[in-house]
Design an enzyme around this catalytic site. Structure first.
Site, PDB file in Angstrom:
ATOM      1  N   PRO A  93      -3.828   3.335  -1.187  1.00 29.97           N
ATOM      2  CA  PRO A  93      -2.672   3.920  -0.485  1.00 29.97           C
ATOM      3  C   PRO A  93      -1.371   3.174  -0.799  1.00 29.97           C
ATOM      4  O   PRO A  93      -0.291   3.714  -0.588  1.00 29.97           O
ATOM      5  CB  PRO A  93      -3.036   3.770   0.998  1.00 29.97           C
ATOM      6  CG  PRO A  93      -4.521   3.600   1.031  1.00 29.97           C
ATOM      7  CD  PRO A  93      -4.873   2.891  -0.247  1.00 29.97           C
ATOM      8  N   GLU A 100     -11.728  -2.679   3.781  1.00 30.98           N
ATOM      9  CA  GLU A 100     -10.268  -2.639   4.002  1.00 30.98           C
ATOM     10  C   GLU A 100      -9.491  -2.859   2.706  1.00 30.98           C
ATOM     11  O   GLU A 100      -8.265  -2.907   2.724  1.00 30.98           O
ATOM     12  CB  GLU A 100      -9.847  -3.688   5.039  1.00 30.98           C
ATOM     13  CG  GLU A 100     -10.551  -3.555   6.380  1.00 30.98           C
ATOM     14  CD  GLU A 100     -10.483  -2.147   6.965  1.00 30.98           C
ATOM     15  OE1 GLU A 100      -9.374  -1.585   7.015  1.00 30.98           O
ATOM     16  OE2 GLU A 100     -11.538  -1.618   7.354  1.00 30.98           O
ATOM     17  N   ARG A 156      -8.361  17.208 -17.810  1.00 29.12           N
ATOM     18  CA  ARG A 156      -7.803  18.545 -18.073  1.00 29.12           C
ATOM     19  C   ARG A 156      -6.776  18.537 -19.202  1.00 29.12           C
ATOM     20  O   ARG A 156      -6.473  19.571 -19.763  1.00 29.12           O
ATOM     21  CB  ARG A 156      -7.168  19.118 -16.803  1.00 29.12           C
ATOM     22  CG  ARG A 156      -8.183  19.416 -15.708  1.00 29.12           C
ATOM     23  CD  ARG A 156      -7.520  19.765 -14.393  1.00 29.12           C
ATOM     24  NE  ARG A 156      -6.703  20.958 -14.496  1.00 29.12           N
ATOM     25  CZ  ARG A 156      -7.178  22.198 -14.465  1.00 29.12           C
ATOM     26  NH1 ARG A 156      -8.470  22.394 -14.321  1.00 29.12           N
ATOM     27  NH2 ARG A 156      -6.384  23.222 -14.569  1.00 29.12           N
ATOM     28  N   ASP A 162      -0.347  25.651 -16.230  1.00 26.71           N
ATOM     29  CA  ASP A 162      -0.627  25.182 -14.884  1.00 26.71           C
ATOM     30  C   ASP A 162       0.640  24.856 -14.134  1.00 26.71           C
ATOM     31  O   ASP A 162       1.662  24.536 -14.707  1.00 26.71           O
ATOM     32  CB  ASP A 162      -1.457  23.878 -14.950  1.00 26.71           C
ATOM     33  CG  ASP A 162      -2.909  24.124 -14.634  1.00 26.71           C
ATOM     34  OD1 ASP A 162      -3.231  25.225 -14.210  1.00 26.71           O
ATOM     35  OD2 ASP A 162      -3.694  23.188 -14.825  1.00 26.71           O
TER      36      ASP A 162
HETATM   37  C1  4H6 Z   1      -7.886   0.426  -1.524  1.00 30.27           C
HETATM   38  C2  4H6 Z   1      -7.453  -0.233  -0.386  1.00 30.27           C
HETATM   39  C3  4H6 Z   1      -6.689   5.622  -2.119  1.00 30.27           C
HETATM   40  C4  4H6 Z   1      -8.628   1.590  -1.415  1.00 30.27           C
HETATM   41  C5  4H6 Z   1      -7.796   0.271   0.868  1.00 30.27           C
HETATM   42  C6  4H6 Z   1      -7.731   4.917  -1.545  1.00 30.27           C
HETATM   43  C7  4H6 Z   1      -6.295   6.671  -0.022  1.00 30.27           C
HETATM   44  C8  4H6 Z   1      -5.966   6.515  -1.366  1.00 30.27           C
HETATM   45  C9  4H6 Z   1      -8.977   2.094  -0.160  1.00 30.27           C
HETATM   46  C10 4H6 Z   1      -8.548   1.430   0.986  1.00 30.27           C
HETATM   47  C11 4H6 Z   1      -8.018   5.120  -0.192  1.00 30.27           C
HETATM   48  C12 4H6 Z   1      -4.851   7.291  -1.976  1.00 30.27           C
HETATM   49  C13 4H6 Z   1     -10.268   1.831   2.665  1.00 30.27           C
HETATM   50  C14 4H6 Z   1      -7.959   1.579   3.353  1.00 30.27           C
HETATM   51  C15 4H6 Z   1     -10.528   2.565   3.954  1.00 30.27           C
HETATM   52  C16 4H6 Z   1      -8.318   2.295   4.624  1.00 30.27           C
HETATM   53  C17 4H6 Z   1      -9.779   3.359  -0.094  1.00 30.27           C
HETATM   54  N1  4H6 Z   1      -7.294   6.004   0.522  1.00 30.27           N
HETATM   55  N2  4H6 Z   1      -8.879   1.914   2.278  1.00 30.27           N
HETATM   56  N3  4H6 Z   1      -4.032   7.965  -1.176  1.00 30.27           N
HETATM   57  N4  4H6 Z   1      -9.023   4.428   0.471  1.00 30.27           N
HETATM   58  O1  4H6 Z   1      -4.719   7.296  -3.185  1.00 30.27           O
HETATM   59  O2  4H6 Z   1      -9.669   2.102   4.953  1.00 30.27           O
END
Ligand code: 4H6
Length: 254
Positions: free
Chosen positions: A88, A115, A153, A168
């Site tokens: 994220p 996490e 793709r 696309d």
């Molecule tokens: C890395 C760090 C990518 C990966 C934390 C991964 C959304 C995206 C993750 C986390 C993801 C995206 C683990 C944090 C679960 C929250 C795996 N979520 N998480 N938007 N989650 O690209 O708890």
């Protein structure tokens, strides 16, 4: 293209390797895939690769050493691989990034669970941190699979029809137009006349106009970044004057 995933859940990648366009492409030898489970690189017999965060707080963190070992093993199989970490906190993935990644011959995707991963792994390795959207899911596997699918793709022959990837959504910075197929009537709804006319120039123009209209109303962010060709400007004028006509006939009702 050779893609390796470092993941606690290798079986999840069957979604890519066994289904649809990406599954067919794998069978045809257009790409290869291996999953590496970091548990195999754990220093304990039970395969634990997570521990509690320094500083306290909820949840667990993936440890650097087993992930470093898995990454080293993957890089041994593919020396010039680009490594991607889906998180994220990453840079937002765009169409242009998927096109650029498709030029690579080797990719390694690192999938976070718990996490996230000990930050020192990123201090010691060149890793591109990428985000697929402003939302959180429980692991990096689904985001990684979305990225891989989007990249594949753009590889030659993966899409049977050469035109598909080009036409696309986003290839031209516009959303796709609406589509229709048989039956000609569904729940009292017909199909736009022009699509049944056989007039290919008129059809292409209608589709472009629909794309412009959709992009303008649904994605003002994309709309503002994009300049218009003379044909597109003319179609936009039509859209704007039709809108005005509609609002006038709305006023006349009252
Ligand atoms: C890395 C760090 C990518 C990966 C934390 C991964 C959304 C995206 C993750 C986390 C993801 C995206 C683990 C944090 C679960 C929250 C795996 N979520 N998480 N938007 N989650 O690209 O708890």
């Amino acid at each position: 293209m050779y893609i390796q995933a470092i993941t606690l859940f290798p079986e999840m990648f069957a979604a890519l390797t066994e289904y649809g366009v990406t599954g067919r492409a794998l069978k045809q030898g257009l790409w290869r895939f291996d999953a590496l489970n970091p548990r195999r690189f754990a220093d304990n017999k039970l395969g634990y690769i997570d521990d509690r965060p320094f500083g306290g707080g909820p949840g667990m963190i993936m440890q650097a050493p087993p992930l470093q070992a898995a990454l080293d093993a993957a890089r041994q199989q593919a020396e010039n691989a680009v490594t991607i970490y889906l998180s994220p906190q990453g840079k937002p993935l765009t169409h242009d990034m998927t096109v650029a990644l498709a030029q690579q011959e080797n990719l390694i995707v690192l999938c976070g669970r718990y996490e996230g991963i000990d930050e020192r792994l990123f201090a010691r390795n060149a890793i591109q941190e990428i985000c697929i959207g402003d939302f959180v899911v429980s692991g990096g596997e689904l985001p990684a699979m979305m990225l891989i699918d989007a990249v594949l793709r753009h590889r030659p022959q993966v899409l049977g029809d050469e035109r598909s990837a080009q036409e696309d959504s986003f290839g031209n910075g516009l959303l796709d137009c609406p589509h229709y197929t048989r039956p000609v009537e569904f729940c009292g709804l017909g199909v736009p006349e022009v699509l049944l006319s056989g007039n290919h120039a008129a059809i292409a123009q209608w589709r472009l106009k629909q794309s412009l209209q959709r992009t303008r109303t649904r994605r003002p962010d994309l709309w503002e970044r994009r300049s218009l060709t003379p044909q597109e400007s003319r179609l936009l004028q039509e859209i704007l004057s039709e809108q005005q006509d509609n609002s006038i006939s709305e006023q006349e009702k009252t």
